[in-house]
Design an enzyme around this catalytic site. Sequence first.
Site, PDB file in Angstrom:
ATOM      1  N   ARG A  60     -18.336  51.903  10.067  1.00  0.00           N
ATOM      2  CA  ARG A  60     -19.395  52.019  11.166  1.00  0.00           C
ATOM      3  C   ARG A  60     -20.249  53.405  10.565  1.00  0.00           C
ATOM      4  O   ARG A  60     -21.510  53.312  11.103  1.00  0.00           O
ATOM      5  CB  ARG A  60     -18.891  52.292  12.315  1.00  0.00           C
ATOM      6  CG  ARG A  60     -18.439  51.207  13.293  1.00  0.00           C
ATOM      7  CD  ARG A  60     -18.055  51.048  14.596  1.00  0.00           C
ATOM      8  NE  ARG A  60     -16.854  52.179  14.562  1.00  0.00           N
ATOM      9  CZ  ARG A  60     -15.679  51.707  14.483  1.00  0.00           C
ATOM     10  NH1 ARG A  60     -15.251  50.461  14.461  1.00  0.00           N
ATOM     11  NH2 ARG A  60     -14.837  52.620  14.353  1.00  0.00           N
ATOM     12  N   GLU A  97      -1.639  57.914  12.991  1.00  0.00           N
ATOM     13  CA  GLU A  97      -0.506  58.089  13.888  1.00  0.00           C
ATOM     14  C   GLU A  97       0.812  57.632  13.150  1.00  0.00           C
ATOM     15  O   GLU A  97       1.850  58.384  13.195  1.00  0.00           O
ATOM     16  CB  GLU A  97      -0.928  57.044  14.762  1.00  0.00           C
ATOM     17  CG  GLU A  97      -0.073  57.400  16.161  1.00  0.00           C
ATOM     18  CD  GLU A  97      -0.377  56.513  17.392  1.00  0.00           C
ATOM     19  OE1 GLU A  97       0.068  56.587  18.618  1.00  0.00           O
ATOM     20  OE2 GLU A  97      -1.542  55.684  17.095  1.00  0.00           O
TER      21      GLU A  97
END
Lengths: 177, 177
Positions: A60, A97
């Site tokens: 993006r 994560e």
Amino acid sequence: MNKIIKQKIRTIPNWPKQGVMYRDVTTLFKDRIGFKMVIDTLFDRYRESSIDSVVGIESRGFIVGSAIAERLGVGFVPIRKSGKLPAETIGEEYELEYGRDKIEIHKDAISEKDTVLLVDDLIATGGTALAACSLLERLKAQISECVFIVDLPTLGGSKKLSDKGFGVFSLVSFDGE
Amino acid sequence: MNKIIKQKIRTIPNWPKQGVMYRDVTTLFKDRIGFKMVIDTLFDRYRESSIDSVVGIESRGFIVGSAIAERLGVGFVPIRKSGKLPAETIGEEYELEYGRDKIEIHKDAISEKDTVLLVDDLIATGGTALAACSLLERLKAQISECVFIVDLPTLGGSKKLSDKGFGVFSLVSFDGE
């Protein structure tokens, strides 16, 4: 104006997983007024900054980065996920994560001492952006500023970048609302 | 002019695998003159075409598509790989050399009868582009033209698109040289 930009970003609760409020910038980009506001604002901010190239982070970041590069009349350089760039690259790993990921830039994408703008759509924990800054520093680029449309300040990424001495600019901020 | 654009595209032999001549457009994008030539040429071609949105295919199509959307003053819509778009999508599968892949677009990305430009960096066998056209037709968009920087005509994709009635425009063509 940034209030209008913010209103054009769609929030999708519990995506990609339970508990996450996902900020969807596609509704901003598809809107000709919203997209123009974003690029106008960034152009006004950087038109006098002697930018040599805009660097966008996959994928993006390509959308915002390429449009502002076009408006500034400079070249566009992609930072991509590992294995996507065909010529000689340097890479930088960063923590996710769960596990690690890696981004790369072509070694010849930037000339030494070039002033670059680093662009992504959103900054959260800042892992990718910090890795991108490291890549640019290893190529001896001057980072004019790190630019994001959306900052999620509670996740701490923009503070991490500032603490390391990088300039950070975001158009809008979501604070868990 | 297209000769200059062509010269700025780097060819990498045997990437991503033996026997492939990879056409690397990153050297064109990073060059301020080359990048401007691409966008100027596309702008001149489509400025009078009443384009409502530019649709770019992930992820190099985002780079060309977003810049031309910015110049035309219209919105930008991404077509992405499966699972990347957060809101309601429609998807289309297409054949790869080995196996299948799937691209998606947000259902509300385009309004019925909108005139869109479909953009990618390169057309080879045309699988992705044809799938993208199907998505746009299912959303009842009018496809003004399918635009590529590079055509590899020996792989047949641009002919497949033309045979199905889609307009195709490419800036440069590589014929195995």
